[in-house]
Design a protein around this motif. Sequence first.
Motif, PDB file in Angstrom:
ATOM      1  N   GLY A  39       0.793  -1.216   0.000  1.00 42.75           N
ATOM      2  CA  GLY A  39       0.000   0.000   0.000  1.00 42.75           C
ATOM      3  C   GLY A  39       0.826   1.267   0.000  1.00 42.75           C
ATOM      4  O   GLY A  39       0.307   2.346   0.250  1.00 42.75           O
ATOM      5  N   LEU A  40       2.121   1.147  -0.252  1.00 35.06           N
ATOM      6  CA  LEU A  40       3.006   2.299  -0.284  1.00 35.06           C
ATOM      7  C   LEU A  40       3.234   2.728  -1.727  1.00 35.06           C
ATOM      8  O   LEU A  40       3.344   1.892  -2.618  1.00 35.06           O
ATOM      9  N   THR A  41       3.330   4.027  -1.952  1.00 40.99           N
ATOM     10  CA  THR A  41       3.774   4.524  -3.247  1.00 40.99           C
ATOM     11  C   THR A  41       5.287   4.648  -3.163  1.00 40.99           C
ATOM     12  O   THR A  41       5.807   5.436  -2.366  1.00 40.99           O
ATOM     13  N   THR A  42       5.986   3.852  -3.957  1.00 38.45           N
ATOM     14  CA  THR A  42       7.445   3.794  -3.856  1.00 38.45           C
ATOM     15  C   THR A  42       8.098   4.111  -5.182  1.00 38.45           C
ATOM     16  O   THR A  42       7.523   3.917  -6.253  1.00 38.45           O
ATOM     17  N   THR A  43       9.331   4.578  -5.105  1.00 36.65           N
ATOM     18  CA  THR A  43      10.177   4.770  -6.273  1.00 36.65           C
ATOM     19  C   THR A  43      11.234   3.668  -6.275  1.00 36.65           C
ATOM     20  O   THR A  43      11.302   2.859  -5.347  1.00 36.65           O
ATOM     21  N   ARG A  44      12.069   3.667  -7.306  1.00 40.42           N
ATOM     22  CA  ARG A  44      13.137   2.660  -7.366  1.00 40.42           C
ATOM     23  C   ARG A  44      14.057   2.760  -6.155  1.00 40.42           C
ATOM     24  O   ARG A  44      14.460   1.758  -5.580  1.00 40.42           O
ATOM     25  N   GLY A  45      14.400   3.978  -5.745  1.00 36.06           N
ATOM     26  CA  GLY A  45      15.265   4.171  -4.585  1.00 36.06           C
ATOM     27  C   GLY A  45      14.628   3.672  -3.296  1.00 36.06           C
ATOM     28  O   GLY A  45      15.301   3.088  -2.444  1.00 36.06           O
ATOM     29  N   ASP A  46      13.331   3.913  -3.158  1.00 34.77           N
ATOM     30  CA  ASP A  46      12.618   3.406  -1.977  1.00 34.77           C
ATOM     31  C   ASP A  46      12.662   1.889  -1.940  1.00 34.77           C
ATOM     32  O   ASP A  46      12.868   1.286  -0.878  1.00 34.77           O
ATOM     33  N   ARG A  47      12.441   1.263  -3.094  1.00 32.36           N
ATOM     34  CA  ARG A  47      12.447  -0.202  -3.142  1.00 32.36           C
ATOM     35  C   ARG A  47      13.834  -0.760  -2.837  1.00 32.36           C
ATOM     36  O   ARG A  47      13.964  -1.791  -2.180  1.00 32.36           O
ATOM     37  N   LEU A  48      14.898  -0.058  -3.296  1.00 35.45           N
ATOM     38  CA  LEU A  48      16.258  -0.489  -2.954  1.00 35.45           C
ATOM     39  C   LEU A  48      16.471  -0.394  -1.446  1.00 35.45           C
ATOM     40  O   LEU A  48      17.003  -1.320  -0.831  1.00 35.45           O
ATOM     41  N   PHE A  49      16.051   0.713  -0.839  1.00 34.48           N
ATOM     42  CA  PHE A  49      16.222   0.891   0.602  1.00 34.48           C
ATOM     43  C   PHE A  49      15.460  -0.171   1.380  1.00 34.48           C
ATOM     44  O   PHE A  49      15.991  -0.768   2.326  1.00 34.48           O
ATOM     45  N   ILE A  50      14.207  -0.438   0.994  1.00 39.46           N
ATOM     46  CA  ILE A  50      13.401  -1.454   1.681  1.00 39.46           C
ATOM     47  C   ILE A  50      14.049  -2.827   1.540  1.00 39.46           C
ATOM     48  O   ILE A  50      14.101  -3.605   2.499  1.00 39.46           O
ATOM     49  N   SER A  51      14.567  -3.138   0.354  1.00 43.11           N
ATOM     50  CA  SER A  51      15.190  -4.451   0.160  1.00 43.11           C
ATOM     51  C   SER A  51      16.480  -4.579   0.967  1.00 43.11           C
ATOM     52  O   SER A  51      16.747  -5.635   1.545  1.00 43.11           O
ATOM     53  N   LEU A  52      17.292  -3.519   1.034  1.00 37.63           N
ATOM     54  CA  LEU A  52      18.525  -3.569   1.825  1.00 37.63           C
ATOM     55  C   LEU A  52      18.218  -3.677   3.319  1.00 37.63           C
ATOM     56  O   LEU A  52      18.854  -4.461   4.030  1.00 37.63           O
TER      57      LEU A  52
END
Length: 88
Positions: A39-52
């Motif tokens: 339910g989050l609006t994410t960008t590529r950078g957000d997805r990288l941060f969440i995955s790390l």
Amino acid sequence: MAWTPATLVVFIGIFSAMGVLTVLEIKRPGGDERQGVLGLTTTRGDRLFISLLGSVYIFLAWLGLFGTPLWIPLGLAIAWGVFCFWKV
């Protein structure tokens, strides 16, 4: 922090991922925003941060519960990263 070859590989991987994201941002500006399963609006950078961040928690939990070897949490962390970039 012990500077070992494994540490070097981790830092090279993180900076390489940031480099790839920079190239993608130059080619297609805007961050590729989307709303995923969380339910989050994410960008590529957000997805990288969440995955790390998730990968760190996977490794810490594995070390706390089972110890070494770390091949299974590595597979889990890679699967988590793929999930984050695919569905989050």
